[in-house]
Scaffold this motif. Structure first.
Motif, PDB file in Angstrom:
ATOM      1  N   SER A  69     -49.958  11.430 -32.781  1.00 12.78           N
ATOM      2  CA  SER A  69     -50.589  10.126 -32.564  1.00 12.78           C
ATOM      3  C   SER A  69     -50.224   9.603 -31.178  1.00 12.78           C
ATOM      4  O   SER A  69     -49.182   9.972 -30.616  1.00 12.78           O
ATOM      5  N   LEU A  70     -51.098   8.779 -30.676  1.00 16.23           N
ATOM      6  CA  LEU A  70     -50.884   8.205 -29.343  1.00 16.23           C
ATOM      7  C   LEU A  70     -51.285   6.733 -29.412  1.00 16.23           C
ATOM      8  O   LEU A  70     -52.364   6.411 -29.907  1.00 16.23           O
ATOM      9  N   ASP A  71     -50.382   5.862 -28.938  1.00 14.38           N
ATOM     10  CA  ASP A  71     -50.667   4.426 -29.015  1.00 14.38           C
ATOM     11  C   ASP A  71     -51.304   3.906 -27.727  1.00 14.38           C
ATOM     12  O   ASP A  71     -52.144   3.018 -27.772  1.00 14.38           O
ATOM     13  N   TYR A  72     -50.830   4.430 -26.593  1.00 16.62           N
ATOM     14  CA  TYR A  72     -51.315   3.914 -25.304  1.00 16.62           C
ATOM     15  C   TYR A  72     -51.547   5.057 -24.308  1.00 16.62           C
ATOM     16  O   TYR A  72     -50.827   6.052 -24.319  1.00 16.62           O
ATOM     17  N   VAL A  73     -52.527   4.831 -23.435  1.00 19.03           N
ATOM     18  CA  VAL A  73     -52.678   5.653 -22.231  1.00 19.03           C
ATOM     19  C   VAL A  73     -52.570   4.694 -21.049  1.00 19.03           C
ATOM     20  O   VAL A  73     -53.392   3.774 -20.922  1.00 19.03           O
ATOM     21  N   VAL A  74     -51.545   4.864 -20.233  1.00 16.98           N
ATOM     22  CA  VAL A  74     -51.428   4.025 -19.039  1.00 16.98           C
ATOM     23  C   VAL A  74     -52.251   4.676 -17.932  1.00 16.98           C
ATOM     24  O   VAL A  74     -52.068   5.855 -17.626  1.00 16.98           O
ATOM     25  N   ALA A  75     -53.145   3.898 -17.353  1.00 16.48           N
ATOM     26  CA  ALA A  75     -53.936   4.378 -16.209  1.00 16.48           C
ATOM     27  C   ALA A  75     -53.381   3.692 -14.960  1.00 16.48           C
ATOM     28  O   ALA A  75     -53.679   2.535 -14.693  1.00 16.48           O
ATOM     29  N   HIS A  76     -52.571   4.427 -14.222  1.00 12.85           N
ATOM     30  CA  HIS A  76     -51.989   3.842 -13.011  1.00 12.85           C
ATOM     31  C   HIS A  76     -53.025   3.682 -11.906  1.00 12.85           C
ATOM     32  O   HIS A  76     -52.819   2.914 -10.967  1.00 12.85           O
ATOM     33  N   HIS A  77     -54.106   4.451 -12.011  1.00 13.64           N
ATOM     34  CA  HIS A  77     -55.037   4.555 -10.877  1.00 13.64           C
ATOM     35  C   HIS A  77     -56.372   5.034 -11.437  1.00 13.64           C
ATOM     36  O   HIS A  77     -56.411   5.884 -12.323  1.00 13.64           O
ATOM     37  N   ALA A  78     -57.447   4.479 -10.930  1.00 16.79           N
ATOM     38  CA  ALA A  78     -58.770   4.811 -11.476  1.00 16.79           C
ATOM     39  C   ALA A  78     -59.380   6.076 -10.894  1.00 16.79           C
ATOM     40  O   ALA A  78     -60.394   6.547 -11.395  1.00 16.79           O
ATOM     41  N   GLU A  79     -58.802   6.633  -9.835  1.00 18.41           N
ATOM     42  CA  GLU A  79     -59.427   7.817  -9.238  1.00 18.41           C
ATOM     43  C   GLU A  79     -59.430   8.951 -10.267  1.00 18.41           C
ATOM     44  O   GLU A  79     -58.469   9.153 -11.019  1.00 18.41           O
ATOM     45  N   GLN A  80     -60.510   9.721 -10.239  1.00 25.04           N
ATOM     46  CA  GLN A  80     -60.800  10.613 -11.364  1.00 25.04           C
ATOM     47  C   GLN A  80     -59.835  11.782 -11.513  1.00 25.04           C
ATOM     48  O   GLN A  80     -59.786  12.389 -12.586  1.00 25.04           O
ATOM     49  N   ASP A  81     -59.074  12.106 -10.481  1.00 23.64           N
ATOM     50  CA  ASP A  81     -58.109  13.204 -10.662  1.00 23.64           C
ATOM     51  C   ASP A  81     -56.995  12.806 -11.628  1.00 23.64           C
ATOM     52  O   ASP A  81     -56.270  13.663 -12.125  1.00 23.64           O
ATOM     53  N   HIS A  82     -56.880  11.502 -11.920  1.00 15.75           N
ATOM     54  CA  HIS A  82     -55.894  11.038 -12.912  1.00 15.75           C
ATOM     55  C   HIS A  82     -56.556  10.377 -14.118  1.00 15.75           C
ATOM     56  O   HIS A  82     -56.028  10.423 -15.215  1.00 15.75           O
ATOM     57  N   SER A  83     -57.692   9.764 -13.880  1.00 11.18           N
ATOM     58  CA  SER A  83     -58.337   9.030 -14.974  1.00 11.18           C
ATOM     59  C   SER A  83     -59.447   9.827 -15.650  1.00 11.18           C
ATOM     60  O   SER A  83     -59.860   9.507 -16.766  1.00 11.18           O
ATOM     61  N   GLY A  84     -59.930  10.875 -14.993  1.00 14.82           N
ATOM     62  CA  GLY A  84     -61.181  11.515 -15.410  1.00 14.82           C
ATOM     63  C   GLY A  84     -61.176  12.084 -16.808  1.00 14.82           C
ATOM     64  O   GLY A  84     -62.242  12.264 -17.413  1.00 14.82           O
ATOM     65  N   THR A  85     -59.993  12.371 -17.347  1.00 15.37           N
ATOM     66  CA  THR A  85     -59.925  12.953 -18.684  1.00 15.37           C
ATOM     67  C   THR A  85     -59.570  11.912 -19.747  1.00 15.37           C
ATOM     68  O   THR A  85     -59.471  12.244 -20.925  1.00 15.37           O
ATOM     69  N   ILE A  86     -59.391  10.656 -19.342  1.00 16.18           N
ATOM     70  CA  ILE A  86     -59.041   9.620 -20.327  1.00 16.18           C
ATOM     71  C   ILE A  86     -60.096   9.511 -21.442  1.00 16.18           C
ATOM     72  O   ILE A  86     -59.739   9.398 -22.622  1.00 16.18           O
ATOM     73  N   PRO A  87     -61.402   9.590 -21.135  1.00 17.09           N
ATOM     74  CA  PRO A  87     -62.365   9.514 -22.247  1.00 17.09           C
ATOM     75  C   PRO A  87     -62.151  10.623 -23.286  1.00 17.09           C
ATOM     76  O   PRO A  87     -62.321  10.381 -24.491  1.00 17.09           O
ATOM     77  N   VAL A  88     -61.775  11.810 -22.840  1.00 18.16           N
ATOM     78  CA  VAL A  88     -61.534  12.905 -23.788  1.00 18.16           C
ATOM     79  C   VAL A  88     -60.282  12.605 -24.626  1.00 18.16           C
ATOM     80  O   VAL A  88     -60.247  12.854 -25.840  1.00 18.16           O
ATOM     81  N   VAL A  89     -59.267  12.037 -23.981  1.00 19.00           N
ATOM     82  CA  VAL A  89     -58.037  11.668 -24.713  1.00 19.00           C
ATOM     83  C   VAL A  89     -58.365  10.587 -25.752  1.00 19.00           C
ATOM     84  O   VAL A  89     -57.905  10.646 -26.902  1.00 19.00           O
ATOM     85  N   LEU A  90     -59.193   9.624 -25.364  1.00 15.23           N
ATOM     86  CA  LEU A  90     -59.559   8.554 -26.306  1.00 15.23           C
ATOM     87  C   LEU A  90     -60.387   9.098 -27.459  1.00 15.23           C
ATOM     88  O   LEU A  90     -60.313   8.599 -28.590  1.00 15.23           O
ATOM     89  N   ASN A  91     -61.146  10.112 -27.178  1.00  9.37           N
ATOM     90  CA  ASN A  91     -61.929  10.744 -28.239  1.00  9.37           C
ATOM     91  C   ASN A  91     -60.997  11.392 -29.271  1.00  9.37           C
ATOM     92  O   ASN A  91     -61.245  11.343 -30.475  1.00  9.37           O
ATOM     93  N   LYS A  92     -59.889  11.959 -28.787  1.00 12.13           N
ATOM     94  CA  LYS A  92     -58.917  12.602 -29.678  1.00 12.13           C
ATOM     95  C   LYS A  92     -58.069  11.558 -30.405  1.00 12.13           C
ATOM     96  O   LYS A  92     -57.686  11.756 -31.560  1.00 12.13           O
ATOM     97  N   TYR A  93     -57.772  10.446 -29.712  1.00 10.49           N
ATOM     98  CA  TYR A  93     -56.931   9.381 -30.290  1.00 10.49           C
ATOM     99  C   TYR A  93     -57.715   8.067 -30.215  1.00 10.49           C
ATOM    100  O   TYR A  93     -57.461   7.230 -29.341  1.00 10.49           O
TER     101      TYR A  93
END
Ligand code: FEO
Length: 402
Positions: A69-93
């Motif tokens: 389980s995952l409670d939070y994803v911290v996005a320090h920066h919106a550039e896609q090399d760090h944020s680009g996979t957040i939608p996939v992570v949210l899909n899993k959690y």
């Protein structure tokens, strides 16, 4: 690559991109790069810090296989090399919330289409309890976008700094053990990404170094278990004082400008100025950017093409202008065939540079004795200006304790 333990309950995750050779379709990556994520398992909450470049999504998903389980994803920066996979992570959690600055929220909605309901925004200094650990959020804008955030894990004294302090380097070393190699990669990163924001980075450095830091964990390259190493390097790079260094990017079509460059470099070296020469037809622009971090003087070697500067010389001037180095002096040298507006046109390309323009040296055709004498006078002027400003050699360390 599997997840790796940093401390009890704190893990490196992410991907090493050994073969990537270009970033932003602009920046050379001679040593590849990495996209670092981190997982913190508190007694009550689990948080993922950043994701990875979308090209590496499978690597991150495989590392998350054991994370139930995952409670939070911290996005320090919106550039896609760090944020680009957040939608996939949210899909899993689907219950996980995205934690970021208010500005970053807007950017992630725009860039990735993440639903507004998924966000928790945090102000500067706000904290998030994970049970036995506390994440403190430190707004560090303009390293290197306006929304950038760092976070500080209080109990473990770890600063997660995202791009700030990063280096484009692919390595299996978790920590910066080969400091010579990491220094060059981090300086290249600073030059290409951070240098335009040098003044605001001075303030961000002051802010983060008020923390008691045992470990700096950036989003690219190895972690720093000797934080003084990278903090002192940054203090040097962001300082207002350039070094006794001249940089000479040039291009030559038939050898005349090349002869001028060679002569000027010899004259400067004789007068004790460290000079870096870059043939723009073949150079790695990252190497040029690194020398701009310290240089007091920029001399552009530009032959004339259709009255204006050769396009490669114009590119170097444009690049220097957007990188905003701390150089104090600039000049132009070059050969022309029948008429030229090289000086006016290059001058118009560098409005961001706070430089005194030194007497240019232009010659018609191949350089002759009078032209070489003019180059000697330019070298004398540059060396004298550097002495008047008491500029340090590039090799003298300016260390401060953090
Ligand atoms: Fe590594 Fe600004 O992204």
């Amino acid at each position: 690559m599997q997840m790796r333990k940093i401390r009890d309950g704190v893990f490196w995750m992410g991907a090493i991109d050994w073969d990537r050779r270009l970033f932003d379709s602009l920046i050379p990556l001679p040593d590849g790069t990495s996209y670092n994520s981190y997982l913190i398992r508190g007694t009550e909450k689990t948080v993922l810090l950043d994701s990875v470049d979308p090209s590496m999504v499978e690597t991150l998903l495989s590392q998350l296989n054991g994370v139930e389980s995952l409670d939070y994803v911290v996005a320090h920066h919106a550039e896609q090399d760090h944020s680009g996979t957040i939608p996939v992570v949210l899909n899993k959690y689907p219950k996980a919330q995205v934690v970021c600055t208010p500005k970053c929220k807007g950017m992630l909605v725009d860039l990735l289409g993440i639903s507004e309901e998924a966000f928790v925004t945090v102000e500067d200094g706000e904290t998030l309890s994970l049970g036995d650990r506390t994440l403190e959020f430190v707004h560090t804008p303009w390293v290197h976008w306006p929304e950038t955030l760092s976070s500080y894990l209080r109990e473990d004294r770890i600063l997660f700094s995202c791009d700030f302090f990063g280096s484009h380097i692919a390595t299996t070393d978790l920590f910066a053990t080969d400091e010579g190699r990491v220094y060059e990669a981090a300086k290249r990163y600073f030059a290409e990404i951070m240098m335009p924001f040098r003044k605001i980075i001075q303030k961000n450095l002051e802010k983060v170094t008020t923390k008691d830091i045992d470990l700096i964990a950036p989003s690219h390259g190895p972690l720093y278990d000797r934080p003084d190493f990278i903090v002192n390097a940054y203090l040097d790079w962001v300082s207002d004082e350039p070094r006794n260094v001249a940089v000479l990017p040039y291009v030559s079509m038939h050898g005349s400008t090349d002869k001028m460059v060679t002569h000027l470099i010899g004259a400067l070296a004789q007068k004790g100025v460290t000079v870096h020469q870059f043939d723009l037809a073949v150079t790695d622009i990252g190497k040029l950017a690194i020398t701009l971090v310290d240089a007091a003087t920029i001399v552009i070697g530009a032959p004339t093409v259709h009255v204006g500067p050769h396009p490669l010389a114009a590119y170097a001037a444009f690049l220097a202008n957007i990188l905003r180095p701390k150089a104090r002096f600039a000049s132009v040298i070059g050969s022309y065939g029948w008429s030229t507006k090289v000086v006016e046109q290059i001058g118009g390309l560098i409005p961001n540079l706070k430089v005194e323009l030194l007497e240019p040296v232009l010659c018609k055709g191949s350089p002759k004795a009078a032209d070489f004498a003019s180059l000697d006078r330019l070298a004398e002027t540059i060396a004298t200006k550097h002495k008047e400003h008491s500029l340090l050699s590039p090799h003298v360390l300016r260390l401060e304790s953090c």
